[in-house]
Design a protein around this motif. Structure first.
Motif, mmCIF file in Angstrom:
data_model
loop_
_atom_site.group_PDB
_atom_site.id
_atom_site.type_symbol
_atom_site.label_atom_id
_atom_site.label_comp_id
_atom_site.label_asym_id
_atom_site.label_seq_id
_atom_site.Cartn_x
_atom_site.Cartn_y
_atom_site.Cartn_z
ATOM 1 N N CYS A 257 0.799 -1.231 0.000
ATOM 2 C CA CYS A 257 0.000 0.000 0.000
ATOM 3 C C CYS A 257 0.829 1.279 0.000
ATOM 4 O O CYS A 257 0.281 2.373 -0.142
ATOM 5 C CB CYS A 257 -0.945 0.016 1.203
ATOM 6 N N GLY A 258 2.148 1.153 0.193
ATOM 7 C CA GLY A 258 2.996 2.332 0.196
ATOM 8 C C GLY A 258 3.135 3.013 1.536
ATOM 9 O O GLY A 258 3.849 4.017 1.658
ATOM 10 N N SER A 259 2.480 2.489 2.555
ATOM 11 C CA SER A 259 2.578 3.092 3.891
ATOM 12 C C SER A 259 4.013 3.041 4.400
ATOM 13 O O SER A 259 4.746 2.092 4.129
ATOM 14 C CB SER A 259 1.661 2.343 4.862
ATOM 15 N N ASP A 260 4.409 4.082 5.146
ATOM 16 C CA ASP A 260 5.743 4.075 5.753
ATOM 17 C C ASP A 260 5.673 3.841 7.257
ATOM 18 O O ASP A 260 6.648 4.025 7.970
ATOM 19 C CB ASP A 260 6.486 5.374 5.458
ATOM 20 N N ILE A 261 4.507 3.404 7.735
ATOM 21 C CA ILE A 261 4.334 3.132 9.165
ATOM 22 C C ILE A 261 4.655 1.660 9.417
ATOM 23 O O ILE A 261 3.772 0.814 9.592
ATOM 24 C CB ILE A 261 2.908 3.472 9.639
ATOM 25 N N HIS B 46 -1.561 -4.030 8.048
ATOM 26 C CA HIS B 46 -2.845 -3.869 7.350
ATOM 27 C C HIS B 46 -2.878 -4.737 6.092
ATOM 28 O O HIS B 46 -3.863 -5.449 5.837
ATOM 29 C CB HIS B 46 -3.050 -2.401 6.983
ATOM 30 N N CYS B 47 -1.793 -4.716 5.299
ATOM 31 C CA CYS B 47 -1.752 -5.514 4.079
ATOM 32 C C CYS B 47 -1.642 -7.003 4.380
ATOM 33 O O CYS B 47 -2.235 -7.827 3.679
ATOM 34 C CB CYS B 47 -0.593 -5.057 3.192
ATOM 35 N N SER C 245 -5.645 -6.546 -7.907
ATOM 36 C CA SER C 245 -5.745 -6.798 -6.477
ATOM 37 C C SER C 245 -4.418 -6.500 -5.789
ATOM 38 O O SER C 245 -3.395 -6.270 -6.438
ATOM 39 C CB SER C 245 -6.113 -8.268 -6.222
ATOM 40 N N LEU C 246 -4.428 -6.526 -4.467
ATOM 41 C CA LEU C 246 -3.206 -6.390 -3.686
ATOM 42 C C LEU C 246 -2.207 -7.464 -4.098
ATOM 43 O O LEU C 246 -1.016 -7.185 -4.275
ATOM 44 C CB LEU C 246 -3.528 -6.515 -2.187
#
Length: 231
Positions: free
Chosen positions: A21-25, A35-36, A76-77
């Motif tokens: 998702c590109g999150s950096d957390i 989450h992914c 999809s993911l």
């Protein structure tokens, strides 16, 4: 203390993002955020005989057990993850998924007597261009968990093949005939092999490879893939 102090600067100049998702957390040791990971469409096939992957090979090839870790669908993911593994050089992602696949097999008796992992081989020129075989990377992650040897050279892909993307089941099967050659039959004679690949659709490539492996006397084959294509 120094490490904690430098972490914000490292994050600023060398950001680390979730492949999904590109999150950096997330920590630098992770490839997917929680989450992914929680969104991964797990099939549960490894727990059940006569699952959809096993049915693919009914009447085509003797398979002891077969399963896929995740469901694959377009846009999809998982499609994003597969693309990162195959075309973006993300081996860490393959190792992560491989470890997850290995953990699944630890929790079922159906694969308990597997003795060796065999990655579906790529044609040599394609592997050189990509830098690695994604099936081998998956095997390396699985081997960390299952403590099984990987036989990478026991079978080779002799020629390249035209893309399978737009072919029907029969054309895919014809396209794969004669593409594999067993090089070291003595290594697998009498053994239970787990043949590993990334995505299974019609199973034509795995069938062609598996049939060649089965020419070694007393060999049994099971199959495990990262993903199963949803029709």
């Amino acid at each position: 203390m120094l490490k904690n102090a430098l972490h914000p600067l490292l994050h600023l100049f060398l950001p680390h993002h979730c492949v999904g998702c590109g999150s950096d957390i997330m920590s630098r040791q992770q490839v997917l955020c929680m989450h992914c990971i929680n969104r991964l469409p797990v099939t549960g096939f490894h727990m059940h005989a006569n699952n959809p992957v096993e049915k693919i090979f009914w009447g085509r090839m003797a398979v002891t057990a077969a399963a896929s870790y995740l469901y694959f669908s377009k846009d999809s993911l998982l499609q994003h993850i597969v693309h990162a593994l195959k075309y973006k050089g993300n081996k860490e992602l393959g190792l992560f998924i491989g470890r997850k696949m290995g953990e699944l097999l630890l929790h079922t008796h159906r694969f308990s007597d597997v003795e060796v992992l065999v990655p579906l081989p790529l044609f040599a020129a394609r592997e050189r261009k990509r830098g690695y075989n994604q099936a081998t990377v998956l095997c390396e992650g699985m081997a960390e968990v299952l403590t099984l040897p990987i036989f990478k050279q026991v079978i080779q892909r002799q020629t390249s093949s035209a893309t399978q993307t737009n072919k029907n089941r029969i054309d895919r099967w014809l396209n794969m005939q004669g593409k594999f050659e067993l090089k070291q039959p003595d290594l697998i004679t009498g053994k239970h092999i787990l043949l590993v690949d990334d995505v299974i659709t019609t199973g034509a490539t795995l069938e062609a490879c598996g049939q060649e492996l089965l020419t070694a006397p007393g060999t049994r084959i099971s199959i495990m893939t990262m993903a199963y294509t949803v029709k």
